[in-house]
Design a protein around this motif. Structure first.
Motif, PDB file in Angstrom:
ATOM      1  N   HIS A 298       0.817  -1.224   0.000  1.00 54.20           N
ATOM      2  CA  HIS A 298       0.000   0.000   0.000  1.00 54.20           C
ATOM      3  C   HIS A 298       0.853   1.278   0.000  1.00 54.20           C
ATOM      4  CE1 HIS A 298      -3.215  -2.819   0.635  1.00 54.20           C
ATOM      5  NE2 HIS A 298      -2.682  -3.213   1.778  1.00 54.20           N
ATOM      6  N   LEU A 299       1.979   1.222  -0.682  1.00 50.17           N
ATOM      7  CA  LEU A 299       2.793   2.416  -0.873  1.00 50.17           C
ATOM      8  C   LEU A 299       2.286   3.188  -2.088  1.00 50.17           C
ATOM      9  CD1 LEU A 299       6.444   1.057  -0.380  1.00 50.17           C
ATOM     10  CD2 LEU A 299       4.907   2.024   1.336  1.00 50.17           C
ATOM     11  N   SER A 300       2.550   4.474  -2.108  1.00 53.22           N
ATOM     12  CA  SER A 300       2.260   5.245  -3.309  1.00 53.22           C
ATOM     13  C   SER A 300       3.277   4.875  -4.378  1.00 53.22           C
ATOM     14  CB  SER A 300       2.331   6.746  -3.023  1.00 53.22           C
ATOM     15  OG  SER A 300       3.685   7.134  -2.806  1.00 53.22           O
ATOM     16  N   PHE A 301       3.020   5.255  -5.620  1.00 49.99           N
ATOM     17  CA  PHE A 301       3.955   4.944  -6.692  1.00 49.99           C
ATOM     18  C   PHE A 301       5.339   5.520  -6.397  1.00 49.99           C
ATOM     19  CE2 PHE A 301       6.010   6.613 -10.571  1.00 49.99           C
ATOM     20  CZ  PHE A 301       6.394   5.406 -11.133  1.00 49.99           C
ATOM     21  N   GLN A 302       5.401   6.782  -5.956  1.00 49.18           N
ATOM     22  CA  GLN A 302       6.687   7.425  -5.696  1.00 49.18           C
ATOM     23  C   GLN A 302       7.426   6.754  -4.544  1.00 49.18           C
ATOM     24  OE1 GLN A 302       8.275   9.521  -7.475  1.00 49.18           O
ATOM     25  NE2 GLN A 302       6.653  10.019  -8.934  1.00 49.18           N
ATOM     26  N   LEU A 305       8.750   3.506  -5.828  1.00 42.54           N
ATOM     27  CA  LEU A 305       9.880   3.726  -6.716  1.00 42.54           C
ATOM     28  C   LEU A 305      11.176   3.933  -5.930  1.00 42.54           C
ATOM     29  CD1 LEU A 305      10.824   4.018  -9.642  1.00 42.54           C
ATOM     30  CD2 LEU A 305      10.236   6.447  -9.526  1.00 42.54           C
ATOM     31  N   GLU A 306      11.087   4.610  -4.787  1.00 48.27           N
ATOM     32  CA  GLU A 306      12.275   4.795  -3.955  1.00 48.27           C
ATOM     33  C   GLU A 306      12.829   3.446  -3.500  1.00 48.27           C
ATOM     34  OE1 GLU A 306      13.877   7.580  -3.431  1.00 48.27           O
ATOM     35  OE2 GLU A 306      12.380   8.723  -4.553  1.00 48.27           O
ATOM     36  N   VAL A 307      11.952   2.548  -3.098  1.00 48.84           N
ATOM     37  CA  VAL A 307      12.376   1.243  -2.585  1.00 48.84           C
ATOM     38  C   VAL A 307      12.972   0.392  -3.702  1.00 48.84           C
ATOM     39  CG1 VAL A 307      11.622  -0.875  -1.435  1.00 48.84           C
ATOM     40  CG2 VAL A 307      10.627   1.334  -0.774  1.00 48.84           C
ATOM     41  N   VAL A 308      12.298   0.374  -4.851  1.00 49.50           N
ATOM     42  CA  VAL A 308      12.766  -0.438  -5.978  1.00 49.50           C
ATOM     43  C   VAL A 308      14.112   0.062  -6.474  1.00 49.50           C
ATOM     44  CG1 VAL A 308      12.287  -1.044  -8.389  1.00 49.50           C
ATOM     45  CG2 VAL A 308      10.470  -1.200  -6.681  1.00 49.50           C
ATOM     46  N   ARG A 309      14.223   1.358  -6.634  1.00 47.21           N
ATOM     47  CA  ARG A 309      15.481   1.927  -7.125  1.00 47.21           C
ATOM     48  C   ARG A 309      16.638   1.614  -6.174  1.00 47.21           C
ATOM     49  NH1 ARG A 309      16.298   5.766 -10.655  1.00 47.21           N
ATOM     50  NH2 ARG A 309      17.730   6.888  -9.288  1.00 47.21           N
ATOM     51  N   ALA A 310      16.369   1.681  -4.882  1.00 46.62           N
ATOM     52  CA  ALA A 310      17.435   1.529  -3.886  1.00 46.62           C
ATOM     53  C   ALA A 310      18.079   0.149  -3.935  1.00 46.62           C
ATOM     54  CB  ALA A 310      16.881   1.789  -2.487  1.00 46.62           C
ATOM     55  N   SER A 311      17.411  -0.831  -4.538  1.00 50.50           N
ATOM     56  CA  SER A 311      17.950  -2.192  -4.550  1.00 50.50           C
ATOM     57  C   SER A 311      18.186  -2.704  -5.962  1.00 50.50           C
ATOM     58  CB  SER A 311      16.986  -3.139  -3.822  1.00 50.50           C
ATOM     59  OG  SER A 311      15.675  -2.998  -4.342  1.00 50.50           O
ATOM     60  N   GLY A 312      18.234  -1.786  -6.955  1.00 48.55           N
ATOM     61  CA  GLY A 312      18.361  -2.208  -8.341  1.00 48.55           C
ATOM     62  C   GLY A 312      19.691  -1.833  -8.967  1.00 48.55           C
ATOM     63  N   THR A 374      14.675   2.784 -12.989  1.00 47.86           N
ATOM     64  CA  THR A 374      14.195   1.933 -11.896  1.00 47.86           C
ATOM     65  C   THR A 374      15.336   1.279 -11.121  1.00 47.86           C
ATOM     66  OG1 THR A 374      13.880   0.147 -13.516  1.00 47.86           O
ATOM     67  CG2 THR A 374      11.935   1.433 -12.916  1.00 47.86           C
ATOM     68  N   CYS A 375      16.566   1.594 -11.474  1.00 46.13           N
ATOM     69  CA  CYS A 375      17.737   1.073 -10.754  1.00 46.13           C
ATOM     70  C   CYS A 375      18.585   2.248 -10.281  1.00 46.13           C
ATOM     71  CB  CYS A 375      18.579   0.166 -11.659  1.00 46.13           C
ATOM     72  SG  CYS A 375      17.766  -1.376 -12.137  1.00 46.13           S
ATOM     73  N   GLN A 376      18.943   2.236  -9.040  1.00 50.91           N
ATOM     74  CA  GLN A 376      19.774   3.307  -8.481  1.00 50.91           C
ATOM     75  C   GLN A 376      21.152   3.340  -9.118  1.00 50.91           C
ATOM     76  OE1 GLN A 376      20.055   3.691  -4.078  1.00 50.91           O
ATOM     77  NE2 GLN A 376      22.284   3.554  -4.365  1.00 50.91           N
ATOM     78  N   GLU A 377      21.701   2.139  -9.410  1.00 52.56           N
ATOM     79  CA  GLU A 377      23.055   2.055  -9.933  1.00 52.56           C
ATOM     80  C   GLU A 377      23.059   1.439 -11.332  1.00 52.56           C
ATOM     81  OE1 GLU A 377      25.453   3.469  -8.260  1.00 52.56           O
ATOM     82  OE2 GLU A 377      24.270   3.803  -6.445  1.00 52.56           O
TER      83      GLU A 377
END
Length: 856
Positions: A298-302, A305-312, A374-377
Motif C-alpha cells: 500500500h505504498l504510493s507509486f513514488q 519507486l524509492e524502494v525499488v530503485r534503492a535495490s536495483g 528503476t535502478c539506483q546504480e
C-alpha cells in the motif's frame, strides 16, 4: 474377392515414456553429480564420467545425463565392483558434498540475478555468445564464493542455432529441439506435487510457464518454459528461440523474463537484498516490483519507486544505442497499458519512464532507459565501456555532463576453473601457494609462474596445440566432406596443420564491427605470410553471424572462399559451429588470440581473457578489457588512436599495421628457437602475460568488484528505506514531491558574477567573488545547492568539463537563501562558466537520483 494390396498399414500410436537410469545403490552418487553442473568445472568429476565408458561419453556429447541413460546395467554392475573406480567416485563425491555443505556467508547481501541467456555448458543450449557466457561464468563464481544468489532465465526449446555451411560457404542456421529429459535440470515441484506453473498476465489472457531448476554448484538457476499445452501456439513460442521472432515476440519474452521472473521468485518465497538486471532485457522486473509494493504494501507509486530503485543494479553490455531494445508506443501500450492503472499513475508517466525525454511523444520506449529509471546504480563492463556508456546515456540526465554521471563500471572476467585447461590447472596447483584457488585475483599467488622452467611451459603449450589439431582432424573431417566435397583437398588441408607452426586464432560473433575481414584486405601479403617455408603461419577462424545479419554472413562466406584458394588451403581455416566446446579448444590451443574490433564498439570481450590463462598471447585493438589489460612485453596492441574518419581507410591502415607487427615483431620472436625447439623470449612473454595480466581478469575479481562498488551500498540503502514501515522511503518521496511542487517558484533575487565583457582580459591568478540570493517562497526547505560550472573550450569546439566549484550557503533569512564563493583563475585559454542550481538531500545516493537542474 477382395483385392490384395502391396501393403496396408495404419499410423502407429506412439506413447512417449522416459526410462530413467537404474543405478546400483552404491552408484547413486553418480546421478547426484550428473544433475549438478559442478562437474563442468571440476576435472575429477569429468574424469569419473569418462572412466565409465569413453566411447559412450563421446557418443553422449559429454552430457552425463545422456551417458547414464545409454550405459548398460551390466556395465554399471561392473563399475560397482571396480575398486579403483569406487575409490575415485567416493573421493570426488566427498569433495562435492564438502563444497555443497559449506555454510553461506550471512555478511554479504543476497542477490537476484536476471539474464536472457546463460552459457554454462554446451549441453544446455540457453546461450548464444558473450553475454550468456559471462552470465554463466558469473553464476559459477557466485557458487565458488558461496554467495547467496538466485538466478532467473529461460529454458529455450530450440535455443540459439547450430551452424552448418553450404558447399558455397553460406551459413545455414539449424534450430534443433532440446529434449529436456536428457538435460541436467529438474522440474520445480509445488505443494500439490506437480510441476510449478507461473501464471503471467498478458492482454486478455494468462500465459503459463513451467518452472525448471538448474543446480550450478551452490546456486539455483530457475528457468521459465512456455512451450506447454496450456498455452496457444502463439504463446508457446515465447521460449522457443533465443533472440528469435519479431518485435512483438521480443516484448513478450521480456515481459516473461522480467515480470514472470519476479512472479516466480514470489511463488518460491524468495526475497533478496539486491536485484541485478544483466542487460535491459529483464528491465520489467522493476515494474513488477513496483506493482507488488503498491498493491501489497500500500505504498504510493513514488514511495514504491524509492524502494525499488534503492535495490536495483542495471548492467549494460552494449556500447551503441542501436544495440538496445526499443518498442513503438502502440506495441508497448498493447501489452502494458493496465500497469499504469495498477500503479495509480497516468499512461504518459509510465511510457515516459522509458524515454530520454519523458515529455516527448515521438520516442520509442527503451528498456535500457526504463532500467536506468528503476535502478539506483548502473555500470558498463570495462573502464572504457563505462565512459562510453556515460556519453550514451547522457540524454537521460540533460542537466549534467557525461563525466559527472553515476554510471560506473566493473570489467568483465572469466571463470578460471572452467576455462583454464586441465593441464594448466595441474601446473598451477603444483606450483602455486596453498589457497590460490580461492584467491585467484591476488597477483602474489601467480608470481611463482615466472620461475617455472621454460621447458615445462613449452611442453604444456605443445600438448594443448596437439590436442587442438587432433580435435580439428577428428571433429571437422566429416563436416568438411559434406560441405566441401573434394576429399583430396580436405586431406591436404588437414595435413598442413602442424603444432610447430605459429597458429593464430580468431573466434567472435561475426558482426561487421568485429572486422574479421581485416587480414583479407591484402591477399598478396597474406600469401607471403602463410607460405614462408622458414616461418609458417596458420590462421583459424570461427564464429556465427546472426541469421538476420547479411553483412556478417557475407564475411563468413568470403573467408571460406579465400580458405579454398590453392595458396591458402590449410593455411586459413574456418571452423564451423562456434560453441563452448570449440571455444575451449581454441583459446587453449592457438599461440595468438587476434581481436580487431572497431574502437570503441567492444564493450569488454572475454575470449582474450580465457586465452590469457592458457598461455596464449593477445594481439588486439586497445578496446574493451585489453585497453586496461595490455602490458608491454606481455602481448601486442593496435593503437587506440584514430588516424582517418573514413572507416575504410582506417581499416586499411590497421590491416597494414597488423601485417607489419606480425612480420617484424611477432613471427621473429616465435621462431627465435633454441636447440630445445622453443623461443626463450616467447616463453618469457607468456610468463609476463600470466603473471602481470591474468590475476586481474578472473570472475573472482569481478565478483569482489560488484560487492565493493554496488551490492554492499545498495543493500545498505535498501534496508534503510524498508525500515520502520518504509519510513525513509516515504520521507524521501514526500521531500521530492514538495520540491517538484515548488521548483518553478524559486526566484533568483540577485546574482553577482564576473562580467564576461571584460574591459581587459583577465589574468591567471585573478580572484573573483560570486554571490547569489534566492527566494524559495513556499518551498520551506533549504535543500538547494548552487555551483559554478566551468568548461574549457578548444579550437575544435570540443567543450570539456573542467571544474565544478560549489557555492556555500552563508545565510538564511526566512525564505531567502544566500550563497557565496571565491574563484581563482588557474589556467590560460578559452573558458565558459555558468551557475547551476540543484536540489540536495543527504538521503539521496547521487544527483541522478533526482536530476532537477536549473541554470541561473
Amino acid at each position: 474377392m477382395s483385392k490384395i494390396q502391396v501393403s496396408n498399414v495404419n499410423q502407429p500410436n506412439w506413447l512417449e515414456v522416459t526410462v530413467r537410469a537404474n543405478l546400483p545403490k552404491n552408484l547413486k552418487k553418480l546421478e547426484e553429480l550428473a544433475y549438478n553442473l559442478w562437474w563442468v568445472w571440476n576435472s575429477d568429476a569429468k574424469n569419473i564420467f569418462r572412466y565409465i565408458d569413453i566411447e559412450k561419453w563421446h557418443e553422449a556429447e559429454s552430457n552425463p545425463i545422456r551417458l547414464l541413460n545409454i550405459i548398460s546395467y551390466e556395465r554399471m554392475e561392473e563399475l560397482s565392483e571396480d575398486k579403483e573406480f569406487m575409490a575415485q567416485l567416493d573421493k570426488t563425491y566427498a569433495d562435492f558434498r564438502a563444497y555443497m555443505d559449506a555454510p553461506k556467508s550471512t555478511k554479504k547481501p543476497s542477490i537476484a540475478y536476471f539474464s536472457m541467456e546463460y552459457g554454462l555448458s554446451h549441453v544446455l543450449k540457453i546461450y548464444s555468445g558473450g553475454l550468456g557466457i559471462l552470465a554463466g561464468d558469473y553464476l559459477k563464481e557466485a557458487s565458488d564464493c558461496n554467495v547467496d544468489m538466485t538466478a532467473i532465465g529461460f529454458l529455450y526449446r530450440y535455443g540459439y542455432f547450430t551452424q552448418t555451411l553450404s558447399p558455397e560457404g553460406q551459413q545455414i542456421a539449424n534450430y534443433e529441439a532440446q529434449n529436456f529429459t536428457q538435460l541436467p535440470l529438474s522440474p520445480v515441484i509445488g505443494k500439490d506435487g506437480k510441476q510449478m506453473v507461473i501464471e503471467v498476465p498478458y492482454p486478455e489472457r494468462t500465459v503459463f510457464a513451467y518452472l525448471w531448476k538448474v543446480a550450478v554448484g551452490r546456486i539455483n538457476l530457475y528457468l521459465l518454459d512456455t512451450d506447454n499445452e496450456m498455452n496457444s501456439e502463439f504463446d508457446r513460442q515465447i521460449t522457443h528461440q533465443l533472440y528469435g521472432g519479431d518485435w512483438e515476440n521480443r516484448i513478450k519474452q521480456e515481459i516473461m523474463l522480467g515480470i514472470g521472473g519476479m512472479l516466480a521468485l514470489k511463488q518460491l518465497g524468495i526475497k533478496k537484498d539486491v536485484y541485478h538486471c544483466n542487460e535491459g532485457h529483464a528491465a520489467l522486473m522493476g515494474l513488477q516490483r513496483l506493482v507488488d509494493l503498491v498493491e501489497e504494501e500500500h505504498l504510493s507509486f513514488q514511495q514504491a519507486l524509492e524502494v525499488v530503485r534503492a535495490s536495483g543494479l542495471y548492467t549494460c553490455h552494449t556500447p551503441v544505442p542501436a544495440g538496445h531494445d526499443y518498442f513503438e508506443e502502440g506495441l508497448f501500450y498493447k501489452y502494458m497499458n493496465s500497469y499504469a492503472g495498477r500503479l495509480g499513475i497516468e499512461w504518459k508517466e509510465l511510457i515516459g519512464m522509458g524515454r530520454q525525454n519523458p515529455e516527448g511523444n515521438s520516442e520509442k520506449f527503451s528498456m535500457s532507459v526504463f532500467a536506468l529509471n528503476t535502478c539506483q546504480e548502473a555500470n558498463g563492463v570495462s573502464w572504457l565501456h563505462g565512459e562510453v556508456s556515460k556519453k550514451m546515456f547522457a540524454p537521460v540526465w540533460p542537466g549534467y555532463f557525461p563525466e559527472e554521471l553515476h554510471v560506473g563500471y566493473v570489467t568483465n572476467g572469466v571463470h578460471m576453473p572452467t576455462w583454464a585447461a586441465s593441464e594448466w590447472k595441474a601446473v598451477y596447483k603444483k606450483n602455486f601457494p596453498e589457497g590460490w584457488w580461492n584467491d585467484q585475483s591476488n597477483p602474489d599467488m601467480w608470481a611463482p609462474f615466472d620461475k617455472l622452467p621454460d621447458e615445462l611451459v613449452w611442453k604444456t603449450r605443445m600438448s594443448l596445440k596437439n590436442r587442438l589439431i587432433d580435435y580439428i582432424r577428428d571433429k571437422f573431417k566429416q563436416d568438411w566432406m559434406k560441405s566441401q566435397g573434394d576429399p583430396a583437398r580436405i586431406v591436404r588441408a588437414l595435413n598442413e596443420m602442424n603444432p610447430n607452426n605459429l597458429i593464430i586464432g580468431f573466434g567472435r560473433r561475426f558482426a561487421t564491427y568485429k572486422r574479421a575481414h581485416l587480414l583479407f584486405t591484402d591477399l598478396e601479403r597474406l600469401d607471403k605470410l602463410v607460405n614462408n617455408p622458414n616461418y609458417p603461419v596458420q590462421f583459424l577462424f570461427t564464429g556465427k553471424a546472426h541469421p538476420a545479419d547479411g553483412g556478417g554472413q557475407g564475411l563468413i562466406k568470403r573467408i571460406i572462399e579465400i580458405s579454398r584458394m590453392p595458396q591458402f588451403l590449410g593455411k586459413v581455416i574456418f571452423l564451423e559451429n562456434y560453441d563452448m566446446r570449440l571455444a575451449k579448444r581454441l583459446i587453449s590451443g592457438v599461440d595468438i588470440w587476434l581481436n580487431t574490433p572497431t574502437r570503441p564498439l567492444e564493450a569488454s570481450g572475454t575470449s582474450g581473457e580465457k586465452a590469457q590463462m592458457n598461455g596464449v598471447l593477445n594481439f588486439s585493438v586497445l578496446d574493451g578489457w585489453w585497453y586496461e589489460g595490455y602490458r608491454k612485453g606481455a602481448g601486442w596492441a593496435l593503437t587506440d588512436k584514430r588516424t582517418y574518419e573514413n572507416q575504410a581507410h582506417q581499416d586499411q591502415l590497421d590491416a597494414a599495421t597488423i601485417y607489419t607487427m606480425l612480420e617484424n615483431e611477432i613471427i621473429p620472436l616465435y621462431y627465435a628457437k633454441n636447440s630445445k625447439g622453443y623461443s626463450p623470449e616467447w616463453i618469457q612473454t607468456i610468463k609476463n602475460s600470466i603473471t602481470q595480466i591474468t590475476p586481474f581478469y578472473t570472475t573472482k575479481r569481478m565478483m569482489d568488484d560488484y560487492f565493493d562498488r554496488f551490492y554492499n551500498k545498495l543493500a545498505k540503502r535498501h534496508a534503510l528505506l524498508q525500515k520502520d514501515g518504509y519510513a525513509k522511503a516515504k520521507e524521501i518521496a514526500a521531500w521530492k514531491e514538495n520540491m517538484v511542487a515548488h521548483w518553478n517558484e524559486i526566484e533568483v533575487l540577485k546574482m553577482e558574477v564576473p562580467n564576461h565583457n571584460f574591459d581587459e582580459a583577465p589574468n591567471v591568478g585573478d580572484t573573483y567573488k560570486l554571490h547569489v540570493e534566492l527566494d524559495t517562497h513556499n518551498l520551506h526547505d533549504n535543500g538547494l545547492g548552487i555551483e559554478l560550472v566551468i568548461i574549457r573550450t578548444s579550437t575544435h569546439n570540443n567543450d570539456k568539463l573542467y571544474e565544478v566549484v560549489p557555492l556555500k550557503m552563508t545565510k538564511q533569512e526566512g525564505s531567502h537563501l544566500f550563497f557565496d564563493t571565491q574563484y581563482r583563475l588557474n589556467y590560460a585559454g578559452g573558458m565558459k562558466f555558468a551557475l547551476r542550481m540543484y536540489p540536495t538531500n543527504e538521503l539521496l545516493p547521487h544527483r541522478m537520483d533526482f536530476a532537477y537542474v536549473r541554470w541561473l
